[in-house]
Design an enzyme around this catalytic site. Structure first.
Site, PDB file in Angstrom:
ATOM      1  N   LYS A 145      13.514 -82.467  40.948  1.00  8.24           N
ATOM      2  CA  LYS A 145      14.872 -82.324  41.484  1.00  8.24           C
ATOM      3  C   LYS A 145      15.846 -82.469  40.317  1.00  8.24           C
ATOM      4  O   LYS A 145      15.650 -83.325  39.446  1.00  8.24           O
ATOM      5  CB  LYS A 145      15.104 -83.417  42.537  1.00  8.24           C
ATOM      6  CG  LYS A 145      16.445 -83.339  43.252  1.00  8.24           C
ATOM      7  CD  LYS A 145      16.536 -84.411  44.339  1.00  8.24           C
ATOM      8  CE  LYS A 145      17.832 -84.318  45.137  1.00  8.24           C
ATOM      9  NZ  LYS A 145      17.895 -85.340  46.205  1.00  8.24           N
TER      10      LYS A 145
ATOM     11  N   SER B  94      19.164 -83.619  50.829  1.00  5.33           N
ATOM     12  CA  SER B  94      19.630 -82.941  49.639  1.00  5.33           C
ATOM     13  C   SER B  94      18.528 -82.349  48.755  1.00  5.33           C
ATOM     14  O   SER B  94      18.814 -81.481  47.935  1.00  5.33           O
ATOM     15  CB  SER B  94      20.462 -83.904  48.793  1.00  5.33           C
ATOM     16  OG  SER B  94      19.673 -84.959  48.299  1.00  5.33           O
TER      17      SER B  94
ATOM     18  N   SER C  80      17.143 -87.690  52.346  1.00  2.00           N
ATOM     19  CA  SER C  80      17.141 -86.503  51.485  1.00  2.00           C
ATOM     20  C   SER C  80      15.774 -86.025  50.993  1.00  2.00           C
ATOM     21  O   SER C  80      15.681 -84.942  50.413  1.00  2.00           O
ATOM     22  CB  SER C  80      18.037 -86.733  50.268  1.00  2.00           C
ATOM     23  OG  SER C  80      19.377 -86.545  50.620  1.00  2.00           O
TER      24      SER C  80
END
Lengths: 489, 95
Positions: free
Chosen positions: A81, A156, A180
């Protein structure tokens, strides 16, 4: 095993293939970089693809294997990420603010995974500063859900989840402040683990809400998640919130049966707010656990309804403090031709941050401001204690709490962007674990409207072994986690 | 609307965040909805509840007060928008 179907394999299978000499790390990485090329235009899951360094790392991994010096993840590809700092590589956190930020150091998570031989393919798209549940707040545009390109993959960690679901990467790192990792895992039919607060180092992980943030993984199976967690977990002197607690062998206990496992069910989780087909899939999953020897007991979390409002005081408060570091001076975006210092601060931040990040900074500044602190921030930390106490009492009677991860399957891009509250309520089942610092995992458990549904399991502090074992045993009995979206087989 | 435009502009100034004229109406509207939403916390009975300080009741770890970081200024300043001779440049602050 031909190199045409290497992308279909999870980490554990790939590790075996590499060890048996069925293929090399270079062949594997090349095959997956081809997948990025073929599919990322439609998915937008990547912000940066690190093809050259990935191939170099794969060559090193093959050379090490030939010398017999292999780490447990030798040659295994994964994606990070874009919230994790990666030395010499763009690290944007999904924001215009960090559009040109090249990190001078590696996050501990990145360092540990690379140290075990893992090969980074690239950095994945995400909601800006991890603030969002749909990936639509990213400065780099939304990620598409491989199950339906008109839908959000959740957020997210949406780029991480989409790349694992689309068989581009076998595994991805993610972060989870309110859901997330788990919510996008649910919406994309992947396995997503958020460990206990403090279990995995956050050094080099760009901060959002420091009392809630935790790093974890998105994989194709619980077994793969166990493999990665064993490498990532453990004390780190560079993270002041890291907890010095022994790291067990997460793979060792996976084989034990669920006989005698006490599973708690929260009645409110199945209230009117839950999509009917999602509820049915989750109930079927509970029946599978029961058939494997687990007992189901109803538990009460009386303050659960207050978890989302509590979160939307605590998280913005911490975000407003953490994001004050973006001042346009030392790194990040700086506005052109400032009139004076104040103008430079205000415009650099005004231009560098997107609408949702600004809302959270403003909310946080408001709840911490003179005259409001007691009514909001202090009150929220009191309610948070009540929520944590509810969990503590529930875990006196059960080993895991099971329920849906998200109230409904993936929603259409654009459907929830008008009302922040509708978006926030997506995390209603996952936020409690963050507020109480508990580990949670989402695993695929069926479909609703032809979109994946996630089963959410929460355990007591440092209960990752139990969660992984429960998830693995469930995955031995079911094949939901092996389902692949059409066009990505 | 639980928040007024002036209030939001004051908060924005405290946060050193420029909210443009084209954004202000939407910001006031959405922030008001968020504040109304979190207002439901006031219903909770928190008499004698000690506010949470740490999710695992852990204490802040301290380290010995010794220098552990090396000087990496040049590398760090590669990300800075404006530097000169090792200094960070900002608009003039003293007349």
């Amino acid at each position: 095993m031909s190199s045409n179907d290497l992308h279909t394999q999870g980490l554990t299978q790939l590790a075996r293939g590499l060890e048996n000499g069925g293929f090399t790390a270079v062949e594997l990485v090349t095959a997956l970089l081809d997948r990025v090329e073929a599919h990322d235009t439609e998915l937008n899951a990547f912000i940066t693809v690190t093809a050259d360094t990935a191939l170099q790392a794969a060559e090193r991994a093959d050379a090490e294997r030939n010398k017999g010096e292999t780490g447990v993840l030798n040659g295994l590809p994964l994606v990070h990420k874009d919230i994790f700092c990666t030395r010499g590589v763009l690290t944007t956190c999904g924001s215009r603010m960090l559009e040109n930020f090249v990190s001078p150091y590696d996050a501990t998570v990145v360092e540990r995974l690379a140290g075990a031989g893992a090969v980074m393919l690239g950095k994945t798209n995400m909601d800006e500063f991890a603030m969002g549940s749909s990936n639509e707040t990213s400065y780099f545009g939304p990620v598409k859900n491989p199950w339906d390109l008109t839908c959000s993959p959740g957020g997210s960690s949406g780029g991480s989840a989409a790349s694992v679901a689309a068989r581009i990467a076998p595994a991805a790192t993610g972060t989870d402040t309110g859901g997330s990792i788990r919510q996008p895992a649910a919406l994309t039919g992947t396995t997503g683990l958020k460990p206990t607060y403090g279990r995995v180092s956050r050094y080099g992980m760009i901060a959002f809400a420091s009392s809630l943030d935790q790093a974890g993984v998105i994989t194709r199976s619980a077994e793969d998640a166990a493999l990665l967690l064993g490498v990532m977990a453990g004390f780190d002197v560079r993270d002041s919130t890291s907890i010095d607690h022994p790291v067990p062998d997460y793979l060792a206990g996976l084989g034990e049966s669920l006989q005698g496992l006490r599973v708690g069910i929260v009645r409110q989780h199945f209230d009117a707010g839950l999509d009917a087909a999602t509820g049915n899939a989750v109930r079927d999953a509970l029946a599978v656990l029961e058939a494997q020897g687990a007992s189901l007991t109803e538990v009460d979390l009386p303050n659960l309804d207050l978890s989302v409002p509590t979160y939307y005081v605590v998280a913005p408060a911490e975000c407003s403090s953490n994001l004050s570091r973006f001042d346009g001076i030392r790194f990040g975006h700086r506005a052109g031709n400032p009139e004076d210092l104040l103008d430079m601060y205000c415009r650099s931040r005004g231009e560098g941050f997107g609408a949702e990040v600004k809302r959270r900074i403003l909310t946080g500044t408001y709840v911490l401001s003179a005259g409001y602190y007691d009514a909001y921030y202090l009150k929220a930390q009191q309610v948070r204690q009540l929520i944590a106490d509810d969990f503590r009492e529930a875990f006196a009677d059960v080993d895991v709490i099971a329920g849906p991860t998200a109230p409904a399957p993936a929603f259409r891009l654009g459907d929830k962007t008008d009302d922040p509250i509708t978006m926030y309520l997506n995390d209603i089942y996952t936020i409690g674990a963050n507020l109480a610092g508990l580990p949670g995992i989402s695993i695929p458990c069926g479909f609703a409207s032809e979109l994946p549904v996630g089963l959410h399991l929460v355990g007591p502090h440092f209960g990752e072994e139990q969660l992984l074992r429960t998830a693995h045993q469930y995955q031995l009995q079911t094949d939901w986690h092996t389902r692949c979206p059409e066009g990505y087989a | 609307m639980s928040l007024e435009k002036d209030q939001v502009q004051h908060i924005a100034m405290l946060a050193r965040l420029r909210v443009g004229d084209d954004e202000i109406a939407d910001t006031v509207d959405k922030l008001s909805r968020i504040v109304d939403f979190v207002d439901q916390l006031s219903q909770a009975d928190t008499t004698d509840v000690v506010p949470m300080a740490h999710p695992l009741d852990a204490a802040q770890r301290l380290r010995p007060d010794v220098v552990t970081e090396t000087d990496e200024r040049d590398e760090f300043q590669e990300n800075a928008p404006a530097v000169s001779d090792g200094f960070y440049l900002v608009p003039k602050v003293i007349e």
